[in-house]
Design a protein around this motif. Structure first.
Motif, PDB file in Angstrom:
ATOM      1  N   HIS A  81       0.849  -1.193   0.000  1.00 53.29           N
ATOM      2  CA  HIS A  81       0.000   0.000   0.000  1.00 53.29           C
ATOM      3  C   HIS A  81       0.880   1.236   0.000  1.00 53.29           C
ATOM      4  CE1 HIS A  81      -3.198   2.787   1.359  1.00 53.29           C
ATOM      5  NE2 HIS A  81      -2.205   3.323   2.050  1.00 53.29           N
ATOM      6  N   TRP A  82       0.500   2.216  -0.820  1.00 55.58           N
ATOM      7  CA  TRP A  82       1.132   3.533  -0.843  1.00 55.58           C
ATOM      8  C   TRP A  82       0.033   4.563  -0.964  1.00 55.58           C
ATOM      9  CZ3 TRP A  82       0.487   7.272  -4.561  1.00 55.58           C
ATOM     10  CH2 TRP A  82       1.288   8.409  -4.430  1.00 55.58           C
ATOM     11  N   SER A  83       0.144   5.646  -0.208  1.00 52.53           N
ATOM     12  CA  SER A  83      -0.813   6.747  -0.365  1.00 52.53           C
ATOM     13  C   SER A  83      -0.106   8.072  -0.100  1.00 52.53           C
ATOM     14  CB  SER A  83      -2.015   6.581   0.580  1.00 52.53           C
ATOM     15  OG  SER A  83      -1.604   6.659   1.927  1.00 52.53           O
ATOM     16  N   LEU A  84      -0.672   9.108  -0.667  1.00 54.23           N
ATOM     17  CA  LEU A  84      -0.123  10.447  -0.529  1.00 54.23           C
ATOM     18  C   LEU A  84      -1.280  11.416  -0.366  1.00 54.23           C
ATOM     19  CD1 LEU A  84       2.612  12.050  -0.747  1.00 54.23           C
ATOM     20  CD2 LEU A  84       1.956  12.513  -3.103  1.00 54.23           C
ATOM     21  N   ARG A  85      -1.192  12.245   0.679  1.00 57.78           N
ATOM     22  CA  ARG A  85      -2.230  13.240   0.948  1.00 57.78           C
ATOM     23  C   ARG A  85      -1.603  14.622   0.838  1.00 57.78           C
ATOM     24  NH1 ARG A  85      -3.989  14.609   6.150  1.00 57.78           N
ATOM     25  NH2 ARG A  85      -2.912  12.783   6.916  1.00 57.78           N
ATOM     26  N   LEU A  86      -2.284  15.518   0.112  1.00 53.42           N
ATOM     27  CA  LEU A  86      -1.754  16.856  -0.128  1.00 53.42           C
ATOM     28  C   LEU A  86      -2.313  17.911   0.814  1.00 53.42           C
ATOM     29  CD1 LEU A  86      -1.975  16.900  -4.046  1.00 53.42           C
ATOM     30  CD2 LEU A  86      -0.038  16.228  -2.618  1.00 53.42           C
ATOM     31  N   VAL A  87      -3.430  17.599   1.474  1.00 50.27           N
ATOM     32  CA  VAL A  87      -4.053  18.564   2.383  1.00 50.27           C
ATOM     33  C   VAL A  87      -4.185  17.963   3.777  1.00 50.27           C
ATOM     34  CG1 VAL A  87      -5.352  19.748   0.568  1.00 50.27           C
ATOM     35  CG2 VAL A  87      -6.387  17.863   1.782  1.00 50.27           C
ATOM     36  N   GLY A  88      -4.191  18.846   4.754  1.00 48.40           N
ATOM     37  CA  GLY A  88      -4.350  18.405   6.132  1.00 48.40           C
ATOM     38  C   GLY A  88      -5.813  18.204   6.485  1.00 48.40           C
ATOM     39  N   LYS A  89      -6.062  17.789   7.704  1.00 46.57           N
ATOM     40  CA  LYS A  89      -7.432  17.547   8.168  1.00 46.57           C
ATOM     41  C   LYS A  89      -8.251  18.841   8.183  1.00 46.57           C
ATOM     42  CE  LYS A  89      -6.167  13.484  10.743  1.00 46.57           C
ATOM     43  NZ  LYS A  89      -5.956  12.826  11.994  1.00 46.57           N
ATOM     44  N   ASN A  90      -7.545  19.968   8.243  1.00 43.10           N
ATOM     45  CA  ASN A  90      -8.229  21.268   8.229  1.00 43.10           C
ATOM     46  C   ASN A  90      -8.549  21.733   6.801  1.00 43.10           C
ATOM     47  OD1 ASN A  90      -5.703  21.897   7.260  1.00 43.10           O
ATOM     48  ND2 ASN A  90      -5.158  23.286   8.929  1.00 43.10           N
ATOM     49  N   GLY A  91      -8.158  20.927   5.796  1.00 39.49           N
ATOM     50  CA  GLY A  91      -8.454  21.254   4.401  1.00 39.49           C
ATOM     51  C   GLY A  91      -7.430  22.153   3.739  1.00 39.49           C
ATOM     52  N   LYS A  92      -6.388  22.540   4.479  1.00 39.63           N
ATOM     53  CA  LYS A  92      -5.362  23.418   3.910  1.00 39.63           C
ATOM     54  C   LYS A  92      -4.228  22.594   3.293  1.00 39.63           C
ATOM     55  CE  LYS A  92      -6.270  27.339   6.846  1.00 39.63           C
ATOM     56  NZ  LYS A  92      -5.732  28.355   7.721  1.00 39.63           N
ATOM     57  N   LEU A  93      -3.649  23.139   2.234  1.00 38.82           N
ATOM     58  CA  LEU A  93      -2.553  22.491   1.529  1.00 38.82           C
ATOM     59  C   LEU A  93      -1.369  22.303   2.472  1.00 38.82           C
ATOM     60  CD1 LEU A  93      -2.086  21.535  -1.399  1.00 38.82           C
ATOM     61  CD2 LEU A  93      -0.924  23.703  -1.803  1.00 38.82           C
ATOM     62  N   LEU A  94      -0.826  21.095   2.502  1.00 39.82           N
ATOM     63  CA  LEU A  94       0.320  20.794   3.356  1.00 39.82           C
ATOM     64  C   LEU A  94       1.617  21.242   2.687  1.00 39.82           C
ATOM     65  CD1 LEU A  94      -0.633  17.126   4.361  1.00 39.82           C
ATOM     66  CD2 LEU A  94      -0.685  19.123   5.865  1.00 39.82           C
ATOM     67  N   THR A  95       2.535  21.803   3.469  1.00 42.54           N
ATOM     68  CA  THR A  95       3.841  22.148   2.906  1.00 42.54           C
ATOM     69  C   THR A  95       4.672  20.875   2.727  1.00 42.54           C
ATOM     70  OG1 THR A  95       4.606  22.656   5.141  1.00 42.54           O
ATOM     71  CG2 THR A  95       3.936  24.509   3.752  1.00 42.54           C
ATOM     72  N   ASN A  96       4.479  19.916   3.621  1.00 42.31           N
ATOM     73  CA  ASN A  96       5.104  18.600   3.503  1.00 42.31           C
ATOM     74  C   ASN A  96       3.984  17.585   3.332  1.00 42.31           C
ATOM     75  OD1 ASN A  96       7.793  19.468   3.884  1.00 42.31           O
ATOM     76  ND2 ASN A  96       7.461  19.539   6.094  1.00 42.31           N
TER      77      ASN A  96
END
Length: 190
Positions: A81-96
């Protein structure tokens, strides 16, 4: 999600699979998904001059991507399994970006690894193929195949060595030569 179930009746008693379709149909995307789940790399990003990473496989307009491959080897069923999330739980774009990996033995219901390097090592141990060996045995890059088909007889040999990884054949040749030499010395002594 798109699921390709090779255990479906459609694939019964089929030993060889060909992924075909017109340009842009998604053939390379399927192969990318498999290699991302297993090795966290994209084969077409290996080309010189391509500056892309796993974040570039996330579909435009979405905030996450995942690939999961279930396979059987030596009677054991595994899941990579591999996954990648671009936004945090608050809906804002993650810097990392948030990347998650996991390698699980489904047969034993045991997670074998959840850290990238450990997952890589466990997968190589289970499959018995490094990333490069997997690419050579399971996939043939489109450009390499086209070059092979159009090459002259002289160039086909060197292309075939490049595609299959001639270093293993060189090693086999050296071992055989050493054995031949040792056996010849024994025969000469007799």
């Amino acid at each position: 999600p798109i699921v390709i179930d090779f255990l479906d009746k459609t694939f019964e008693n089929v030993g060889l699979f060909a992924i075909t379709g017109s340009t842009g149909a998604g053939k390379t995307t399927i192969l990318d998904a498999i290699t991302i789940a297993l090795y966290h790399r994209v084969p077409r990003f290996n080309n010189k001059g391509v500056k892309a990473g796993l974040v570039d496989v996330v579909s435009y307009g979405t905030t996450e991507s995942l690939s999961r491959v279930t396979f059987e080897n030596d009677g054991e069923i595994y899941e990579a399994h591999w996954s990648l999330r671009l936004v945090g739980k608050n809906g804002k774009l993650l810097t990392n970006t948030k990347e998650e990996v996991r390698f699980k033995n489904i047969s034993r219901e045991k997670i074998l690894a959840e850290k990238k390097i450990e997952v890589q090592e466990a997968i190589v141990k289970a499959i018995q193929l490094s990333y490069e060996q997997f690419l050579r045995s399971a996939m043939l890059a489109q450009g390499e195949f086209a070059a092979f088909l159009t090459a002259n007889a002289k160039d086909k040999g060197s292309l075939l060595e490049q595609i299959t990884g001639e270093e293993i054949y060189k090693k086999i040749g050296y071992v055989i030569l050493e054995q031949k030499s040792a056996n010849q010395k024994k025969v000469d002594a007799i």
